[in-house]
Design a protein around this motif. Sequence first.
Motif, PDB file in Angstrom:
ATOM      1  N   TRP A  58       0.833  -1.195   0.000  1.00 15.92           N
ATOM      2  CA  TRP A  58       0.000   0.000   0.000  1.00 15.92           C
ATOM      3  C   TRP A  58       0.873   1.253   0.000  1.00 15.92           C
ATOM      4  CZ3 TRP A  58      -4.219  -1.130   4.273  1.00 15.92           C
ATOM      5  CH2 TRP A  58      -4.909  -2.305   3.929  1.00 15.92           C
ATOM      6  N   ARG A  59       0.275   2.351  -0.447  1.00 14.10           N
ATOM      7  CA  ARG A  59       0.981   3.626  -0.453  1.00 14.10           C
ATOM      8  C   ARG A  59       0.429   4.510   0.661  1.00 14.10           C
ATOM      9  NH1 ARG A  59       3.805   6.387  -4.402  1.00 14.10           N
ATOM     10  NH2 ARG A  59       3.148   4.874  -5.978  1.00 14.10           N
ATOM     11  N   ALA A  60       1.322   4.932   1.549  1.00 16.15           N
ATOM     12  CA  ALA A  60       0.912   5.816   2.633  1.00 16.15           C
ATOM     13  C   ALA A  60       0.705   7.232   2.107  1.00 16.15           C
ATOM     14  CB  ALA A  60       1.962   5.818   3.740  1.00 16.15           C
ATOM     15  N   LEU A  61      -0.144   7.978   2.793  1.00  9.48           N
ATOM     16  CA  LEU A  61      -0.335   9.374   2.418  1.00  9.48           C
ATOM     17  C   LEU A  61       0.946  10.156   2.687  1.00  9.48           C
ATOM     18  CD1 LEU A  61      -3.898  10.183   3.802  1.00  9.48           C
ATOM     19  CD2 LEU A  61      -3.230   9.832   1.431  1.00  9.48           C
ATOM     20  N   SER A  62       1.359  10.920   1.693  1.00 11.82           N
ATOM     21  CA  SER A  62       2.579  11.716   1.829  1.00 11.82           C
ATOM     22  C   SER A  62       2.226  13.149   2.194  1.00 11.82           C
ATOM     23  CB  SER A  62       3.371  11.680   0.514  1.00 11.82           C
ATOM     24  OG  SER A  62       2.570  12.138  -0.559  1.00 11.82           O
ATOM     25  N   ALA A  63       3.245  13.952   2.445  1.00 11.27           N
ATOM     26  CA  ALA A  63       3.022  15.365   2.755  1.00 11.27           C
ATOM     27  C   ALA A  63       2.293  16.037   1.594  1.00 11.27           C
ATOM     28  CB  ALA A  63       4.357  16.052   3.011  1.00 11.27           C
ATOM     29  N   LYS A  64       1.301  16.851   1.905  1.00 15.08           N
ATOM     30  CA  LYS A  64       0.451  17.440   0.880  1.00 15.08           C
ATOM     31  C   LYS A  64       0.905  18.837   0.509  1.00 15.08           C
ATOM     32  CE  LYS A  64      -3.603  14.758   2.317  1.00 15.08           C
ATOM     33  NZ  LYS A  64      -5.007  14.809   2.760  1.00 15.08           N
ATOM     34  N   ASP A  65       0.764  19.140  -0.774  1.00 17.49           N
ATOM     35  CA  ASP A  65       1.031  20.478  -1.273  1.00 17.49           C
ATOM     36  C   ASP A  65      -0.173  21.351  -0.910  1.00 17.49           C
ATOM     37  OD1 ASP A  65       1.239  22.787  -2.805  1.00 17.49           O
ATOM     38  OD2 ASP A  65       2.197  21.777  -4.484  1.00 17.49           O
ATOM     39  N   PRO A  66       0.002  22.361  -0.052  1.00 12.36           N
ATOM     40  CA  PRO A  66      -1.160  23.155   0.387  1.00 12.36           C
ATOM     41  C   PRO A  66      -1.869  23.871  -0.746  1.00 12.36           C
ATOM     42  CG  PRO A  66       0.918  24.185   1.069  1.00 12.36           C
ATOM     43  CD  PRO A  66       1.261  22.824   0.564  1.00 12.36           C
ATOM     44  N   ILE A  67      -1.121  24.291  -1.773  1.00 14.14           N
ATOM     45  CA  ILE A  67      -1.760  24.969  -2.906  1.00 14.14           C
ATOM     46  C   ILE A  67      -2.640  23.991  -3.671  1.00 14.14           C
ATOM     47  CG2 ILE A  67      -1.348  26.224  -5.054  1.00 14.14           C
ATOM     48  CD1 ILE A  67       1.217  27.281  -3.896  1.00 14.14           C
TER      49      ILE A  67
ATOM     50  N   ILE B 135      -4.581  15.972 -10.539  1.00 12.05           N
ATOM     51  CA  ILE B 135      -3.341  15.221 -10.783  1.00 12.05           C
ATOM     52  C   ILE B 135      -2.310  15.534  -9.706  1.00 12.05           C
ATOM     53  CG2 ILE B 135      -1.402  14.916 -12.393  1.00 12.05           C
ATOM     54  CD1 ILE B 135      -3.373  15.332 -14.677  1.00 12.05           C
ATOM     55  N   GLY B 136      -2.268  16.790  -9.266  1.00 12.22           N
ATOM     56  CA  GLY B 136      -1.368  17.171  -8.186  1.00 12.22           C
ATOM     57  C   GLY B 136       0.042  17.475  -8.650  1.00 12.22           C
ATOM     58  N   SER B 137       0.952  17.532  -7.688  1.00 11.46           N
ATOM     59  CA  SER B 137       2.345  17.871  -7.982  1.00 11.46           C
ATOM     60  C   SER B 137       3.342  16.839  -7.464  1.00 11.46           C
ATOM     61  CB  SER B 137       2.683  19.242  -7.372  1.00 11.46           C
ATOM     62  OG  SER B 137       2.458  19.230  -5.965  1.00 11.46           O
ATOM     63  N   ASP B 138       2.847  15.754  -6.854  1.00  9.55           N
ATOM     64  CA  ASP B 138       3.728  14.703  -6.334  1.00  9.55           C
ATOM     65  C   ASP B 138       4.106  13.753  -7.464  1.00  9.55           C
ATOM     66  OD1 ASP B 138       5.074  12.775  -4.961  1.00  9.55           O
ATOM     67  OD2 ASP B 138       3.391  12.156  -3.682  1.00  9.55           O
ATOM     68  N   ARG B 139       5.314  13.943  -8.010  1.00  5.13           N
ATOM     69  CA  ARG B 139       5.744  13.134  -9.160  1.00  5.13           C
ATOM     70  C   ARG B 139       5.954  11.665  -8.810  1.00  5.13           C
ATOM     71  NH1 ARG B 139       4.978  18.461 -10.411  1.00  5.13           N
ATOM     72  NH2 ARG B 139       5.510  18.874 -12.587  1.00  5.13           N
ATOM     73  N   ALA B 140       6.091  11.336  -7.535  1.00  7.86           N
ATOM     74  CA  ALA B 140       6.288   9.941  -7.137  1.00  7.86           C
ATOM     75  C   ALA B 140       4.969   9.202  -6.950  1.00  7.86           C
ATOM     76  CB  ALA B 140       7.101   9.874  -5.844  1.00  7.86           C
ATOM     77  N   LEU B 141       3.855   9.917  -7.121  1.00  6.78           N
ATOM     78  CA  LEU B 141       2.563   9.315  -6.856  1.00  6.78           C
ATOM     79  C   LEU B 141       2.200   8.242  -7.875  1.00  6.78           C
ATOM     80  CD1 LEU B 141       0.111   9.434  -4.980  1.00  6.78           C
ATOM     81  CD2 LEU B 141      -0.871  11.181  -6.478  1.00  6.78           C
ATOM     82  N   TYR B 142       2.609   8.449  -9.135  1.00  2.45           N
ATOM     83  CA  TYR B 142       2.294   7.496 -10.209  1.00  2.45           C
ATOM     84  C   TYR B 142       3.581   6.917 -10.777  1.00  2.45           C
ATOM     85  CZ  TYR B 142      -2.091  10.056  -9.894  1.00  2.45           C
ATOM     86  OH  TYR B 142      -3.230  10.657  -9.427  1.00  2.45           O
ATOM     87  N   ALA B 143       3.645   5.592 -10.822  1.00  2.00           N
ATOM     88  CA  ALA B 143       4.862   4.932 -11.306  1.00  2.00           C
ATOM     89  C   ALA B 143       5.069   5.156 -12.792  1.00  2.00           C
ATOM     90  CB  ALA B 143       4.796   3.438 -11.001  1.00  2.00           C
TER      91      ALA B 143
END
Length: 412
Positions: free
Chosen positions: A119-128, A291-299
């Motif tokens: 499973w993928r844990a929730l990571s730190a969120k981009d407030p914007i 889609i967000g800004s976390d580039r590690a979210l999608y392999a």
Amino acid sequence: MTHPQHTHFAGFDWAGDHHDVIIVDSAGVLVADFRFDHSAAGWQQWRDQIAAWPHLGVAIETSFGAVVEQLIDSGVTVYPVAPSSAKGYRQRKYPGGTKTDRHDAWALAGALRTDGHAWRALSAKDPIIEELRMLCRDEIALIEERTALVNQARQAAREYYPVVLEAFEDWTLPSTWAFIESFPDTQALLKAGRRAWQKFFHTHKLHRAEAVQRRIATLEAAGQWRIAEPMVKAKRLYLLTKTRQLRALHIQLEEYRRRIEAVFASHPDSGMFGSLPGAGAKLAPRLLGEIGSDRALYADAHSLQSVSGTAPVSYQTGKLHKVQMRRACNRHLRHTMHLFSDLSRAQCAWAKVYYDGLKSRGKTHAQALRSLGQRWLNIIFRMWQNHTRYDPELHTRNQLQHGSWVLQHTPS
């Protein structure tokens, strides 16, 4: 904290006013079983209870909201679980069909212990991003409310004032509401007369000669309708109420639009999403927010396509094999991609050719847009990973290099 570092695992079944918690150790032995209220005192009780287990992982059936924020603030690692998966884990632990909040929490705790390594844990969120996502989703909800109000207003007009339906097609415009407020029924309309109508059209910048003449001809025929006086009195008040609600909602939607545009412009990725042909001022912020800004979210691109709902689902058992539309996905992103794919056809030549080619093969409008969205997401993923804007010339070169059938298709 990663899954192997956890010494204890919690299943968290949340509700509006209380939450049920089950905590097990690495061997699956129950070490805590409690319920607490959704209040400041209740969350302090939660912090006091978990103090004995500093390496705690928590499985919960949501990925956002006040409960998730409180869990993260308490220092635990949060693992969101999809509702469909949570149901499967419960059935695995209780095949007899038993279901209570406590049993749901226990099933989640056990699943996190045994299966959580994947499973993928929730990571730190981009407030914007978080603010932008919520603003865009709330704007869509308000637009849906406006649609409901428009339908209610039109129904009221249909019952006692049908001529205004013929004269005004778009009931999301303030000029339509202003006309109803100025001339709330047939009697007021005919009493005001042609000069007052013309003045209204001029004041509200409805200058197109053909449209004005058509409207005036329609309004002049208003006296042909015979509506009972009780119906007129009752529905006139109802329609005026709806127009005032629409006006108030319109002001708030304009405020939302200004805020969304400001938040979107403040994010470093705004130029990238804004460069997509057809995205415009409304869809570009929605795409960035979902889609967000976390580039590690999608392999890879396929992961993003699956979350977006454009990638089909394959079902195979024995000799049976079929491919069907994916329904377990981010519905907000799926809807946004549907709209963007549709609008991109007017702004992007290859998108139109691709869509036309699929239609000529017998695909429905929705299927063709879904396939076009699948292709767009492959491009968006590369742009997103490389922090680059959309380059139509680069895409054309890639099509030439790979011999895309789009280049050989003749537009209809």
